[in-house]
Design a protein around this motif. Sequence first.
Motif, PDB file in Angstrom:
ATOM      1  N   THR A  90       1.634  -4.693   4.478  1.00 21.33           N
ATOM      2  CA  THR A  90       1.063  -3.691   5.384  1.00 21.33           C
ATOM      3  C   THR A  90      -0.368  -4.018   5.778  1.00 21.33           C
ATOM      4  OG1 THR A  90       0.755  -1.321   5.758  1.00 21.33           O
ATOM      5  CG2 THR A  90       0.281  -2.116   3.537  1.00 21.33           C
ATOM      6  N   GLN A  91      -0.691  -3.636   7.014  1.00 22.13           N
ATOM      7  CA  GLN A  91      -2.080  -3.731   7.466  1.00 22.13           C
ATOM      8  C   GLN A  91      -2.781  -2.398   7.244  1.00 22.13           C
ATOM      9  OE1 GLN A  91      -2.198  -6.012  11.482  1.00 22.13           O
ATOM     10  NE2 GLN A  91      -0.162  -5.197  11.245  1.00 22.13           N
ATOM     11  N   ASN A  92      -2.013  -1.406   6.825  1.00 23.92           N
ATOM     12  CA  ASN A  92      -2.591  -0.072   6.644  1.00 23.92           C
ATOM     13  C   ASN A  92      -3.299   0.027   5.297  1.00 23.92           C
ATOM     14  OD1 ASN A  92      -1.496   0.547   9.097  1.00 23.92           O
ATOM     15  ND2 ASN A  92       0.361   1.447   8.248  1.00 23.92           N
ATOM     16  N   ILE A  93      -4.325   0.851   5.289  1.00 22.67           N
ATOM     17  CA  ILE A  93      -5.141   0.969   4.074  1.00 22.67           C
ATOM     18  C   ILE A  93      -4.954   2.336   3.418  1.00 22.67           C
ATOM     19  CG2 ILE A  93      -6.906  -0.677   4.882  1.00 22.67           C
ATOM     20  CD1 ILE A  93      -8.620   1.748   5.723  1.00 22.67           C
ATOM     21  N   ASP A  94      -3.983   3.111   3.923  1.00 24.94           N
ATOM     22  CA  ASP A  94      -3.879   4.511   3.508  1.00 24.94           C
ATOM     23  C   ASP A  94      -2.974   4.759   2.302  1.00 24.94           C
ATOM     24  OD1 ASP A  94      -1.239   4.311   4.581  1.00 24.94           O
ATOM     25  OD2 ASP A  94      -2.021   4.793   6.560  1.00 24.94           O
ATOM     26  N   GLY A  95      -2.278   3.736   1.825  1.00 29.30           N
ATOM     27  CA  GLY A  95      -1.445   3.884   0.625  1.00 29.30           C
ATOM     28  C   GLY A  95      -0.196   4.731   0.834  1.00 29.30           C
ATOM     29  N   LEU A 108      -2.738  -6.113   3.090  1.00 22.20           N
ATOM     30  CA  LEU A 108      -3.558  -7.195   3.668  1.00 22.20           C
ATOM     31  C   LEU A 108      -5.013  -6.789   3.839  1.00 22.20           C
ATOM     32  CD1 LEU A 108      -1.404  -8.628   6.586  1.00 22.20           C
ATOM     33  CD2 LEU A 108      -1.952  -9.757   4.429  1.00 22.20           C
ATOM     34  N   HIS A 109      -5.219  -5.520   4.169  1.00 19.62           N
ATOM     35  CA  HIS A 109      -6.582  -5.078   4.489  1.00 19.62           C
ATOM     36  C   HIS A 109      -7.185  -4.166   3.431  1.00 19.62           C
ATOM     37  CE1 HIS A 109      -5.532  -5.952   8.975  1.00 19.62           C
ATOM     38  NE2 HIS A 109      -5.772  -7.029   8.281  1.00 19.62           N
ATOM     39  N   GLY A 110      -6.616  -4.220   2.219  1.00 16.06           N
ATOM     40  CA  GLY A 110      -7.165  -3.426   1.121  1.00 16.06           C
ATOM     41  C   GLY A 110      -6.677  -1.993   1.149  1.00 16.06           C
ATOM     42  N   GLY A 176       5.455  -0.849  14.178  1.00 17.84           N
ATOM     43  CA  GLY A 176       4.199  -0.209  14.602  1.00 17.84           C
ATOM     44  C   GLY A 176       2.971  -1.079  14.500  1.00 17.84           C
ATOM     45  N   THR A 177       3.124  -2.333  14.850  1.00 14.72           N
ATOM     46  CA  THR A 177       1.939  -3.186  14.901  1.00 14.72           C
ATOM     47  C   THR A 177       1.896  -3.932  16.226  1.00 14.72           C
ATOM     48  OG1 THR A 177       0.759  -5.047  13.911  1.00 14.72           O
ATOM     49  CG2 THR A 177       3.127  -4.993  13.542  1.00 14.72           C
ATOM     50  N   SER A 178       0.688  -3.999  16.774  1.00 12.99           N
ATOM     51  CA  SER A 178       0.534  -4.704  18.051  1.00 12.99           C
ATOM     52  C   SER A 178       0.534  -6.211  17.816  1.00 12.99           C
ATOM     53  CB  SER A 178      -0.774  -4.285  18.723  1.00 12.99           C
ATOM     54  OG  SER A 178      -1.864  -4.613  17.887  1.00 12.99           O
ATOM     55  N   GLY A 179       0.317  -6.614  16.554  1.00 11.71           N
ATOM     56  CA  GLY A 179       0.334  -8.043  16.211  1.00 11.71           C
ATOM     57  C   GLY A 179      -0.824  -8.807  16.828  1.00 11.71           C
ATOM     58  N   ILE A 201      10.188  -2.985  15.628  1.00 17.00           N
ATOM     59  CA  ILE A 201      10.294  -1.560  15.975  1.00 17.00           C
ATOM     60  C   ILE A 201       8.931  -1.144  16.499  1.00 17.00           C
ATOM     61  CG2 ILE A 201      10.741   0.789  15.148  1.00 17.00           C
ATOM     62  CD1 ILE A 201      12.432  -0.397  12.891  1.00 17.00           C
ATOM     63  N   ASN A 202       8.869  -0.757  17.741  1.00 13.76           N
ATOM     64  CA  ASN A 202       7.601  -0.361  18.342  1.00 13.76           C
ATOM     65  C   ASN A 202       7.893   0.478  19.578  1.00 13.76           C
ATOM     66  OD1 ASN A 202       4.964  -0.378  19.691  1.00 13.76           O
ATOM     67  ND2 ASN A 202       4.442  -2.062  18.311  1.00 13.76           N
ATOM     68  N   LEU A 203       7.040   1.444  19.822  1.00 13.48           N
ATOM     69  CA  LEU A 203       7.220   2.280  21.015  1.00 13.48           C
ATOM     70  C   LEU A 203       7.064   1.459  22.288  1.00 13.48           C
ATOM     71  CD1 LEU A 203       5.199   5.478  20.019  1.00 13.48           C
ATOM     72  CD2 LEU A 203       7.667   5.324  20.400  1.00 13.48           C
TER      73      LEU A 203
HETATM   74  P1  NAD Z   1      -2.630  -1.352  16.531  1.00  2.89           P
HETATM   75  O1  NAD Z   1      -3.373  -0.066  16.756  1.00  2.89           O
HETATM   76  O2  NAD Z   1      -3.190  -2.593  17.099  1.00  2.89           O
HETATM   77  O3  NAD Z   1      -1.150  -1.194  17.106  1.00  2.89           O
HETATM   78  C1  NAD Z   1      -0.367  -0.079  16.787  1.00  2.89           C
HETATM   79  C2  NAD Z   1       1.001  -0.324  17.367  1.00  2.89           C
HETATM   80  O4  NAD Z   1       1.852   0.720  16.947  1.00  2.89           O
HETATM   81  C3  NAD Z   1       1.040  -0.361  18.892  1.00  2.89           C
HETATM   82  O5  NAD Z   1       1.722  -1.517  19.313  1.00  2.89           O
HETATM   83  C4  NAD Z   1       1.812   0.928  19.265  1.00  2.89           C
HETATM   84  O6  NAD Z   1       2.623   0.730  20.407  1.00  2.89           O
HETATM   85  C5  NAD Z   1       2.646   1.150  18.038  1.00  2.89           C
HETATM   86  N1  NAD Z   1       2.960   2.539  17.726  1.00  2.89           N
HETATM   87  C6  NAD Z   1       2.161   3.641  17.830  1.00  2.89           C
HETATM   88  N2  NAD Z   1       2.782   4.726  17.366  1.00  2.89           N
HETATM   89  C7  NAD Z   1       4.015   4.324  16.968  1.00  2.89           C
HETATM   90  C8  NAD Z   1       5.123   4.985  16.381  1.00  2.89           C
HETATM   91  N3  NAD Z   1       5.113   6.282  16.111  1.00  2.89           N
HETATM   92  N4  NAD Z   1       6.212   4.252  16.085  1.00  2.89           N
HETATM   93  C9  NAD Z   1       6.269   2.910  16.350  1.00  2.89           C
HETATM   94  N5  NAD Z   1       5.242   2.236  16.894  1.00  2.89           N
HETATM   95  C10 NAD Z   1       4.134   2.931  17.204  1.00  2.89           C
HETATM   96  O7  NAD Z   1      -2.381  -1.418  14.964  1.00  2.89           O
HETATM   97  P2  NAD Z   1      -2.239  -2.662  13.992  1.00  2.89           P
HETATM   98  O8  NAD Z   1      -1.384  -3.695  14.649  1.00  2.89           O
HETATM   99  O9  NAD Z   1      -1.841  -2.119  12.675  1.00  2.89           O
HETATM  100  O10 NAD Z   1      -3.708  -3.260  13.888  1.00  2.89           O
HETATM  101  C11 NAD Z   1      -4.835  -2.426  13.856  1.00  2.89           C
HETATM  102  C12 NAD Z   1      -5.787  -2.624  12.686  1.00  2.89           C
HETATM  103  O11 NAD Z   1      -6.322  -1.359  12.330  1.00  2.89           O
HETATM  104  C13 NAD Z   1      -5.177  -3.156  11.465  1.00  2.89           C
HETATM  105  O12 NAD Z   1      -6.076  -4.080  11.004  1.00  2.89           O
HETATM  106  C14 NAD Z   1      -5.117  -1.975  10.480  1.00  2.89           C
HETATM  107  O13 NAD Z   1      -5.526  -2.383   9.198  1.00  2.89           O
HETATM  108  C15 NAD Z   1      -6.112  -1.014  10.968  1.00  2.89           C
HETATM  109  N6  NAD Z   1      -5.708   0.402  10.898  1.00  2.89           N
HETATM  110  C16 NAD Z   1      -5.159   0.962   9.760  1.00  2.89           C
HETATM  111  C17 NAD Z   1      -4.776   2.305   9.744  1.00  2.89           C
HETATM  112  C18 NAD Z   1      -4.175   2.926   8.514  1.00  2.89           C
HETATM  113  O14 NAD Z   1      -4.443   2.517   7.407  1.00  2.89           O
HETATM  114  N7  NAD Z   1      -3.309   3.930   8.689  1.00  2.89           N
HETATM  115  C19 NAD Z   1      -4.940   3.095  10.869  1.00  2.89           C
HETATM  116  C20 NAD Z   1      -5.514   2.499  11.985  1.00  2.89           C
HETATM  117  C21 NAD Z   1      -5.872   1.160  11.993  1.00  2.89           C
END
Ligand code: NAD
Length: 231
Positions: A90-95, A108-110, A176-179, A201-203
Amino acid sequence: MFHKNSKIIFFTGAGMSAESGIPTYRGKGGIWNTYNWQEYACQNAFEKNPHKVLDFHELRRIEALKCFPHSGHKIIKNIQDENQETFIITQNIDGMHQRIESINVIELHGSIWKLRCDKEKLELEDSYGGKYANRICSCGNILRPDIIWFQDNLKEKIVDLASDIISQCDYFISIGTSGMVWPAADYPKLAKRSGAYCIEINLEETKLSYMYNETIRMEASKGLEWLYNKF
Ligand code: NAD
């Protein structure tokens, strides 16, 4: 598809947590529209005013505790229960994945739930509370959120571990990642090169959509449900 011997990777980004109510960083309602990252999310800011940075991260923790894992997190957990070879990168930091008791989670991002002492090279789990249990290390150093901030390098051992697992997987499912953030941009390519079946899977369409074997244009929970029922 998800039979017992498959190696499955779920690769999650901000879109996975957005459905739980965690704000994204950029775009509508994004955190960086309200806060200037130079003041809150980089090493320089921490060195200038550590308590201001820690206050900001406590706020993120308090907000995260108001949100909960959704049915998509639960589906991944169910797949893990059925198949021990399932990893989450995961790139998310929220656990959120850990909050539903998923295992094999590579962050990946702590994590906002971890702190570290850069003097003693210690990584410390902090409680799932809003306020940090302790901001000061026993050595007297101020603890720093164990998060990859702007201008930080990713931890080499984490990147290596993720690459290693990806290069051995049979299914790579990105959600849900823009990659667009490195190394996320490379991971689906690595999986594909290694022979994995790749699903997105992405919107919305992303810059990497063209290289997936299958794309599912649904929100994370619905897309996972569809996938789970299909296989
Ligand atoms: P991003 O914001 O670049 O992309 C988000 C993607 O999710 C988009 O492509 C969008 O179309 C898609 N999306 C939005 N809502 C959706 C849904 N309900 N279902 C499916 N897809 C959906 O995000 P990223 O690629 O994760 O990169 C952003 C960076 O920001 C990362 O480094 C991440 O660590 C960080 N980040 C983390 C959090 C968290 O911990 N929750 C929140 C925001 C950003």
